[in-house]
Design an enzyme around this catalytic site. Structure first.
Site: not given
Lengths: 219, 219, 219, 219
Positions: A95, A148
């Site tokens: 994003r 992550c």
């Protein structure tokens, strides 16, 4: 039992000047945790918040440390709990750009890799141990699709294909209080986060009976 | 400057076995805070979570302690921040019974009293000091309509009508982590909450220049 | 283009007396949607909120309807958005019992099945179309580990192994307003949810160019 | 009974291009609601989101419409519920500038005015009626310290000092779905909001038995 654990934390990203994962991990560097069944030796590594390179740095750290267990730690801003992750999925979908400006969209992490890898951490036991210690915790079913999840999938792919005696997984942690002093968002103190990681590490070591003890290099 | 501060905390209610306000307040009992302009002597009081009686216990504590400042502290479960309250309103409207089974609905706290009292704490400065110390904080515009608002209004009415040299107000604090280990709710560690109350107390003492120093009884 | 779409919704569970998925799906039964490229014929099926049996009922409905597209719909209480799901994972892990009292913990859905299946719906395009129509929407990366994920994984396994010409996936929807009249939770009106499903269906039909047109039985 | 009700809505502010309050209020313009006890005639007014001038525009509208009841409506972005407000407080404290660039901080709305005014709407009955109609609702104890609270306090001050036969109050409403298509925030459809305002108006008219019927000008 003598267990060697590599713990990694990401560098700050997304406009933040600190990353609680890195701050917490720094507190663990070089420490030894004593358990009823032996010592756990910790070593740590700061990981760039960068698609691709993060996994390279991680693999180099694994090569150097020769750990029994690898726990990667990252910030999940907005979550209330310490959340060990259950599953990594084979997609990058960013994003916001990473720290080198890359912003992959719906891209496989490993071309031809499986859709997902399960964690090899005892995530339910970790959550139980954390709650018993008064620390809010739950198992998470998504590590997102940013760096992550990228390093988590990359780690599990490495462990599946090259380092099959090593156990590993990923733990998300909340914001630090100082990151949200004027924001309506949850946070957890650094002391609690460090304590939570110690518990996660100890619980993993005590419930990973088939760990192969690595000989050799200090970590 | 030598300032005497009375800090109160509520006993647990609503099915909880601890109240973070009481836990934090216990840590302050008998302590002395040193500031650039003098010492602050703290005394504390546990307050029953009961409409009516809470204010009686508070007034008795004021009579005994003869403080310069009174800060009542209560739990606002679900809030992310330390929230000094701006205004107390003259109504009891309880969603759940208090610890003696009373559940008043749309009842004035003081018949004929004003609709509201403003806090006499420097709430904006307290928030600034807390944020500067890395603690999430904001001014709240509602203390609810349960026992927290009740004692806040009762306190301000006492200060307005009988103890006009005393300054006072109310501070809401979040859940403790151990209260929400398996709930999706925000929390703050006891250490942070205690630190926040110390900052709130010190900021109040330093910015309440017209405090009248009480002589006499130890608090 | 003439496309046949099977839409399923779950029966109420977890103490709720309605399930927005079922309510919305009922409104679609037997309808025909006209698009620039042809007609879409809808048929629907109520699915029991039960591990195991839900997939059996789904497969029977697929056999009967012979659809080109299958969209399973479920309630994600607490979410603000319409959330097409990206990925189904091979695990049942129930926090509450299903409607027949089963509560599997960390159990594979398909023994030996892949860890995850990707949706075959154009989830990004669906989200864009929904947002363009003024409907809050985002891609979700977890369908949880309850019956919603169960049927989603079961569906994708069926499509992967037995019905390779059919496209399918899962869409989560929020609570209805009447479910949360006195709860602090987000909701979406039934009209918006029905409109959202129409958009999701139309978008899927228009962007699934390789759909094989099923001949035969009315759906 | 023939009741005349003035309903006001704010113009967009804070970077939004619509204000759900204004959109909803437009739908009510000129309408007549039939109740078991008579007709309710609605008239409406758009109010600038500006400290000071908003109250001037409101008073002019009251002078023109000569209503029995005044309900001001504003957006409370982020709330899940329709929230009739219980109390207005005598302070302007703006986190962002109003539509004319004013940003008052800790300023009384009416110098020398009371700290607070209670609503004169039957807020509990309104909430009950809304919930019975399947609309999420609760009484709010704070209208904030921005222009919403400003006009609410200004209204109640006018009613208290100049228009003592008129009943009035304030109702906060959530975001519209189209305002939050890509934000993690709650919303309510315009249809539900309009229905909620109709219910609030009708409930007020039916439970304000001492309303004095204004003669004269059409509203």
């Amino acid at each position: 039992m003598h267990t060697r654990v590599l713990v990694t934390g990401f560098e700050p990203f997304g406009g933040e000047t600190v990353n609680p994962a890195l701050e917490a991990v720094k507190r663990l560097e070089g420490r030894t945790l004593e358990t009823s069944e032996g010592r756990i030796q910790l070593c740590t590594k700061a990981i760039p918040t960068v698609f691709g390179r993060s996994v390279e740095v991680l693999e180099k750290a694994i090569e150097e440390a020769r750990p029994d267990v690898v726990i990667c730690v990252g910030q999940a801003g907005g979550r209330h709990h310490i959340t060990p992750e259950r599953v990594a999925i084979n997609v990058d979908d960013a994003r916001i750009p990473d720290n080198e400006g890359q912003q992959p969209v719906d891209t496989p992490i490993v071309a031809g890799g499986p859709a997902a890898y399960w964690t090899a951490l005892p995530v339910k036991r970790i959550v139980q141990s954390l709650q018993a210690a008064g620390i809010p915790a739950s198992v998470s079913n998504t590590a997102g699709t940013y760096v992550c999840n990228h390093i988590f999938y990359g780690l599990m792919h490495l462990l599946s294909t090259k380092y099959q005696t090593i156990r590993g997984g990923f733990v998300h942690i909340p914001f630090l209080p100082e990151q949200v002093v004027d924001k309506e968002a949850s946070s957890m103190s650094l002391e609690k986060i460090v304590q939570a990681l110690e518990i996660a590490i100890t619980t993993t070591a005590l419930h990973t009976t088939d760990l192969v003890i690595a000989a050799g290099t200090e970590c």
